[in-house]
Write a protein that holds these residues in place. Structure first.
Motif, short mmCIF file in Angstrom:
data_model
loop_
_atom_site.label_atom_id
_atom_site.label_comp_id
_atom_site.label_asym_id
_atom_site.label_seq_id
_atom_site.Cartn_x
_atom_site.Cartn_y
_atom_site.Cartn_z
N SER A 65 0.82 -1.21 0.00
CA SER A 65 0.00 0.00 0.00
C SER A 65 0.85 1.25 0.00
N ARG A 66 2.10 1.12 0.42
CA ARG A 66 3.01 2.26 0.44
C ARG A 66 3.99 2.23 -0.73
N GLY A 67 3.67 1.40 -1.73
CA GLY A 67 4.43 1.42 -2.97
C GLY A 67 5.58 0.44 -3.05
N ALA A 68 5.82 -0.32 -2.01
CA ALA A 68 6.93 -1.28 -2.02
C ALA A 68 6.50 -2.59 -2.68
N ASP A 69 7.44 -3.20 -3.38
CA ASP A 69 7.23 -4.56 -3.88
C ASP A 69 7.62 -5.55 -2.80
N VAL A 70 7.01 -6.72 -2.81
CA VAL A 70 7.30 -7.75 -1.82
C VAL A 70 7.65 -9.05 -2.53
N VAL A 71 8.78 -9.64 -2.13
CA VAL A 71 9.17 -10.97 -2.58
C VAL A 71 8.80 -11.94 -1.47
N ASN A 72 7.87 -12.82 -1.76
CA ASN A 72 7.37 -13.78 -0.77
C ASN A 72 8.10 -15.11 -0.94
N THR A 73 8.86 -15.53 0.07
CA THR A 73 9.57 -16.81 0.00
C THR A 73 8.77 -17.94 0.62
N GLY A 74 7.62 -17.65 1.22
CA GLY A 74 6.80 -18.68 1.82
C GLY A 74 7.43 -19.22 3.09
N LEU A 75 7.26 -20.54 3.31
CA LEU A 75 7.81 -21.17 4.51
C LEU A 75 9.33 -21.08 4.52
N GLY A 76 9.86 -20.76 5.68
CA GLY A 76 11.31 -20.70 5.81
C GLY A 76 11.74 -20.59 7.26
N SER A 77 12.97 -20.92 7.52
CA SER A 77 13.57 -20.68 8.83
C SER A 77 14.01 -19.22 8.90
N THR A 78 14.30 -18.76 10.11
CA THR A 78 14.76 -17.38 10.23
C THR A 78 16.09 -17.17 9.53
N ASP A 79 16.98 -18.17 9.61
CA ASP A 79 18.26 -17.97 8.92
C ASP A 79 18.10 -18.05 7.39
N LEU A 80 17.04 -18.71 6.91
CA LEU A 80 16.76 -18.65 5.47
C LEU A 80 16.35 -17.23 5.08
N LEU A 81 15.57 -16.55 5.96
CA LEU A 81 15.22 -15.16 5.70
C LEU A 81 16.46 -14.29 5.67
N ALA A 146 0.41 1.23 -5.22
CA ALA A 146 0.30 -0.21 -5.03
C ALA A 146 1.55 -0.90 -5.57
N GLY A 147 2.28 -1.58 -4.68
CA GLY A 147 3.43 -2.37 -5.11
C GLY A 147 3.00 -3.74 -5.59
N THR A 148 3.95 -4.50 -6.09
CA THR A 148 3.67 -5.83 -6.62
C THR A 148 4.12 -6.91 -5.63
N VAL A 149 3.59 -8.11 -5.81
CA VAL A 149 3.96 -9.25 -4.99
C VAL A 149 4.43 -10.37 -5.91
N SER A 150 5.59 -10.94 -5.62
CA SER A 150 6.09 -12.09 -6.37
C SER A 150 6.51 -13.17 -5.39
N THR A 151 6.64 -14.39 -5.87
CA THR A 151 7.07 -15.50 -5.02
C THR A 151 8.41 -16.03 -5.53
N ARG A 152 9.21 -16.55 -4.57
CA ARG A 152 10.51 -17.08 -4.94
C ARG A 152 10.90 -18.15 -3.94
N ASP A 153 11.28 -19.31 -4.43
CA ASP A 153 11.72 -20.43 -3.59
C ASP A 153 13.24 -20.35 -3.43
N LEU A 154 13.68 -20.10 -2.19
CA LEU A 154 15.11 -19.92 -1.94
C LEU A 154 15.72 -21.04 -1.11
#
Length: 453
Positions: A65-81, A146-154
């Motif tokens: 809502s503030r114009g940022a894009d978000v990359v969603n990695t889904g399930l992960g550990s904190t160190d994966l983040l 409005a920013g965009t949302v994408s997904t990425r498996d890391l």
């Protein structure tokens, strides 16, 4: 809306869902995060708790809502983040309550490169701005773009990165038992260990945020019982226990005995100093006094700091430290963006064990010097008053010094203890150490009697 001052801690957000922390709050924090940090893109991950996915989605709505894009990695550990934030050079947010019971959830935030955001580095400003957004009617009242949302498996990239830092391909074959506690270790361990010379016995790898077998908090001895039994039952070389978000790792030796994180800190420090002679090693003030002794003996420079990941990461960056360890089984690595990784620490221990034919207990005997209580928690209504009673009890004694770097540290001839309030729970945490078990037990019991009176 809950009281944001209650759930925003020194270096993360933590509260009961939905009474203290709900989707409306997460959405406001998402908007505030972008406004305060100036993030154009952020990466988001979450653990297996039932509330984590919806909270992450709410945060994403606020951020976009503030114009940022978000990359969603889904399930992960904190160190994966942290890997995602470091490798993609993006600020990041992890939704987890780590080792807390199922009713809790929370957020860990960082800037690009996994640089931590704590109370002194932006978290307070994010809290205050989120409170303003909520008070003014919510995120929709201030939509900019409005920013965009994408997904990425890391997950595979995370595993490959860790395996490049610690090469386990040439070690002898090891029998390893891992207790994931129904947390995120059940998601990451199979991929990291794939193809390695490891015979894996898996305990509680099914992701379940209700923690049906035991809490995913390995610092509590009762949560290690199943792992200790399994190590003995299968004749394993080592046991590993991860907490809920798998950023901490606890070690059990081949005898089924719990290994102090101070011992692991000393072992990994020696390994890192062999690669980086003369480097700085960070240890918090609750780790064993044996840690700075061993670091100095291996040619390193030990630096003592307060407890907490944002404080340690900042001190590591300031001193360019190669490694840091905490009593709570958090381990930090310069090669991992100064961030903590329980998995990377576990791989160092596996390498140390697999590179020689001695048992783990024999190897670790070289890094253990004093008798320690481990961390003992006391539920205390008046933390300040209880701490003051302890201060008064010891302050007038001969040969005793007091230190307030973090909580109250009292040192005497051959012993010391630290008493500090939890940042996330209504607890006082005691750690005591002495030259032998008898002296340690005497100091431990005296302090606990005063705290709990």
């Amino acid at each position: 809306m809950g009281d944001l001052a209650k759930i925003f801690k020194a270096y993360d957000v933590r509260g009961v869902v939905p009474d203290e922390f709900d989707e409306e709050t997460a959405e406001a924090v998402g908007a505030a995060f972008v406004e305060v940090t100036g993030a154009r893109t952020a990466v988001v991950a979450h653990d297996m708790r039932a509330s984590s996915g919806p909270l992450a989605e709410a945060f994403t709505r606020g951020a976009t809502s503030r114009g940022a894009d978000v990359v969603n990695t889904g399930l992960g550990s904190t160190d994966l983040l942290y890997y995602a934030s470091g490798s993609l050079a993006l600020p990041g947010v992890m939704f987890t309550a780590s080792h807390n019971p199922a009713r809790y959830n929370g957020m860990k935030m960082c800037r690009a490169g996994a640089v931590p955001i704590g109370s002194e580095t932006g978290l307070t400003q994010i809290r205050d701005r989120a409170a303003e957004i909520l008070k003014s009617g919510g995120v929709d009242n201030g939509v900019v773009d409005a920013g965009t949302v994408s997904t990425r498996d890391l997950l595979r990239g995370y595993a490959d990165h860790l395996r490049a830092l610690v090469d386990l391909s040439g070690i002898r074959r090891l029998r390893v038992v891992v207790d994931a506690g129904n947390g995120m270790g059940g998601h990451t361990v199979p991929v990291v260990f794939e193809g390695l010379p490891v015979e894996l016995t898996a305990l509680y790898f099914e992701l379940d945020g209700d923690f049906p077998n035991h809490e995913a908090n390995p610092i509590e001895p009762e949560n290690l019982r199943d792992l200790q039994k399994a190590v003995l039952d299968v004749g394993a070389d080592i046991g590993l226990a991860f907490d809920g978000d798998a950023d901490r790792c606890w070690v059990i030796d081949e005898r089924g005995e719990s290994v102090s994180p101070s011992t692991i800190t000393a072992l990994v420090a020696a390994r890192e100093l062999a690669k980086h002679p003369g480097a700085t090693i960070i240890h918090n003030l609750i780790t064993s006094r044996g840690v700075p002794e061993i670091v100095a003996e291996h040619g390193g420079k030990p630096v003592r700091t307060r407890v907490g990941h944002s404080f340690i990461k900042a001190e590591m960056a300031r001193t360019d430290a190669v490694f840091g360890g905490e009593h709570s089984a958090h381990y930090y690595f310069r090669d991992f963006w100064f961030a903590d990784s329980g998995m990377l620490a576990a791989m160092h221990v596996l390498a140390a064990l697999g590179e020689q034919n001695r048992s783990l207990s024999e190897i670790l005997a070289d890094y253990t010097r004093y008798a320690a209580s481990g961390e003992i928690n006391s539920t205390v209504a008046d933390q300040v008053g209880a701490t003051e009673r302890v201060r008064e009890t010891f302050a007038a004694r001969d040969d005793v010094t007091l230190d307030e770097l973090d909580g109250l540290t009292v040192s005497g001839p051959g012993w010391w203890f630290n008493l500090r309030p939890s940042n996330t729970e209504p607890l006082l945490r005691l750690n005591a150490e002495a030259a032998d078990e008898i002296q340690m037990a005497a100091i431990r019991d005296e302090v606990l009697a005063v705290v709990r009176s």
